[in-house]
Each structure stands twice: as C-alpha cells, then as structure tokens.
Design a protein around this motif. Sequence first.
Motif: not given
Length: 213
Positions: A154-163
């Motif tokens: 739960h450390g990011i709000d959107h999947l795109v933030d992983m990139l």
Amino acid sequence: MNCPVSFFFFILVFWVRQLREESNKVHNAELKLFLEVERGLDLRPIAPPGKTKEDILLFFKLYDPEKEQLCYVGRLFVKSTGNPMEYLAKLNKMAGYDPDEEIKLYELQDGDIVCFQKSHTVESAKQYRYPDVPSFLDYVHNRRQPKPQPIKYHGIDHLVDMLIHYNQTSDILYYEVLNIPLPELQCLKTSKVAVHHAIKDEVSILINFLSHS
C-alpha cells in the motif's frame, strides 16, 4: 599520400597489441575496438593528416530527441585554440543539416567525445521526453537500475507510480518473487549475518527474518 596496405595493417596490429597490454594492466576485461578507415579512389587506405601539438582528435555523436537516439557521425582534427563556430558547417554536413543550422554542443567527461543536436526553443522542447543530451544520458544511466528502496505494501496510489524512478518514467520494472505474502514479510525483523571465508577474502551476507515476538 597512400599507404601500402601491408604497412598500414602492420602498424594497426602493433597498436592494438600495445593497447591490449595496457588494458590488461588495469583489468582483465574484453577489449572492443572500432576501426574507421578513410580510402582513396583506388580503395586503398589513406594515411591520417599531419598532426601538430595543437591538433586534437574529436569524435562526434548526434542526438535526435524525437527518436531518442545518440549515434556516431564522424571525427575531426581541431585546433585546441580554435573556435567551435569554425567547425559548424562541417558538423552540419555530418548530420545532414543545412550549413547554417543552429546546433548545441555538449562535451562528455572524457573530453574526446562531443555530442551535438539541433537547437530548440523552450516551447518546442516540451514535446520530447528527453529534449537534450544531458537529460537523455541521465535517463540511459538510470533506466536499468532498480529503486534504492522496495515498494511497501500500500505504498503507492497508482500502478504507474511503480515505474517512476528519479522523477523519470522507466520502461523496466524490477520485482522479486516472495515465498510469503508481502504484509507478513514487512512485519518481520531483518537480521544480517556476515560470513567470512576461512581462506579467501570473501564475505557472504545472509539475511534472516525474525518475528518481533
């Protein structure tokens, strides 16, 4: 003045042998060389032009922000005290531009390689992800490196933030397959143990996960 082919390749082999010996003194790595030969009308190699202490051999790479490519386009002997504007027409010819095209030059750290590109206005540069040489090289340097810290549950709000890495969007995602669910793993305490080899100077790091209770 044309050089006899046999003499030309004798000098080349001698130079490569010397370069390999010097390289092996530093590290035992594979040596890759790229040879550029200028030939005359009879297809025989032409000797390099006469060189003085003021002459510097520079290699030039052209950056295309639209294709996001940095390609080698040629080399020139230039005067150390010369003005870069004196070679503008030659660089534009290498790139296939008009003789009076306005370009920007970027010197790399080693000093022998110069990158150049077309000059863009601030507005026109916004249409490119990496509008100039520094931003593109920064992207190339960081695109294969994983994030310094793993992404927490739960450390990011959107999947795109992983990139997103160093404020840039990468096209590579590093991941590790876990044998337990991530929420459980984050609740465990990490213990690192350094194991020293009895004979060699090798150190192995073992990571243990312990319960807080």
